[in-house]
Design an enzyme around this catalytic site. Sequence first.
Site, PDB file in Angstrom:
ATOM      1  N   GLY A  21       0.810  -1.210   0.000  1.00  0.00           N
ATOM      2  CA  GLY A  21       0.000   0.000   0.000  1.00  0.00           C
ATOM      3  C   GLY A  21       0.845   1.262   0.000  1.00  0.00           C
ATOM      4  CG  ASP A  22       3.398   1.741   3.163  1.00  0.00           C
ATOM      5  OD1 ASP A  22       2.316   2.243   3.523  1.00  0.00           O
ATOM      6  OD2 ASP A  22       4.032   0.918   3.837  1.00  0.00           O
TER       7      ASP A  22
END
Length: 301
Positions: A250-251
């Site tokens: 997600g990052d």
Amino acid sequence: MIYTVTLNPAVDYTLRVNEFTAGVLNRPTDTSLSFGGKGVNVSRVLTALGVQNRALGFVAGEVGEMLESGLRRLGLDTDFVHLATGNTRINVKIATENETELNAIGPTVDAAAFARLTAQIEALVDGDTLCLCGSVPPGCGADTYARLLSCVANKDVFTVVDATGELLLRALAYRPHLIKPNRDELCALVGRDLPDDESVLVAARDLQKRGARNVLVSLGGDGAILLTEEGAVHRRAAYCGTVRGTVGAGDSMVAGYLAALEWGENVDKALRFAVAAGSATAFSDRLATREAVESLLANRQ
């Protein structure tokens, strides 16, 4: 310049085991040490993509010194506030078919240290990007991200919040340009299941009514949906590949999206690049590289 803020960074110790059983001796087949925290991950991927950025936040003790020196060896530009007491946390990741994470709490942040971070953020100028990511350590309340956003409220700074619960909800009052919940986090925010795209979009619109401008929802193996400030919906399917792990995916998506915007791409191409970056991390034992991202993009026109 893009500034990432990680208030609770970590040294991540990952153990890979064929099968994990609680309460008995488990022998890992492989171990690795990495430097993480959500904002740190964003900075690492941005750096790998060739995008200038600076990592801000708090570090403490010998573990903090190890994290900061390790990030600098990786080529990152860092300017962490050093806490007087405590140690930066060490998280343990047990990687099997299902991942188990043991995340430590982190050192306490005192008022003087928070004021030093606030001064750094107040120094941002028009055209900068401020990316607030992850959990907060002891000493920081649920209004922490709202307080930091207030430091640039009167400037033309592109603001990103990747957080959960009250941290995110209170930040919405400052109308962040982008928030990036995953499906589970979005379900928790709105208090209901979101089984399909339409229900996800209804929830994203709920958050827009509360102040979010653009909502990027990561959907794991289902790709991602972006709801823009103008009400447009952009959808990207996930890439095909063998998932090695989801930590940092997600990052990486946030980093990919911001990188594409820095290069002048429109939001649809930025979403395309974001999904490729998230997939490149998920398909690897490390965070996405530019080569891995471009390889995925080249194989899907």
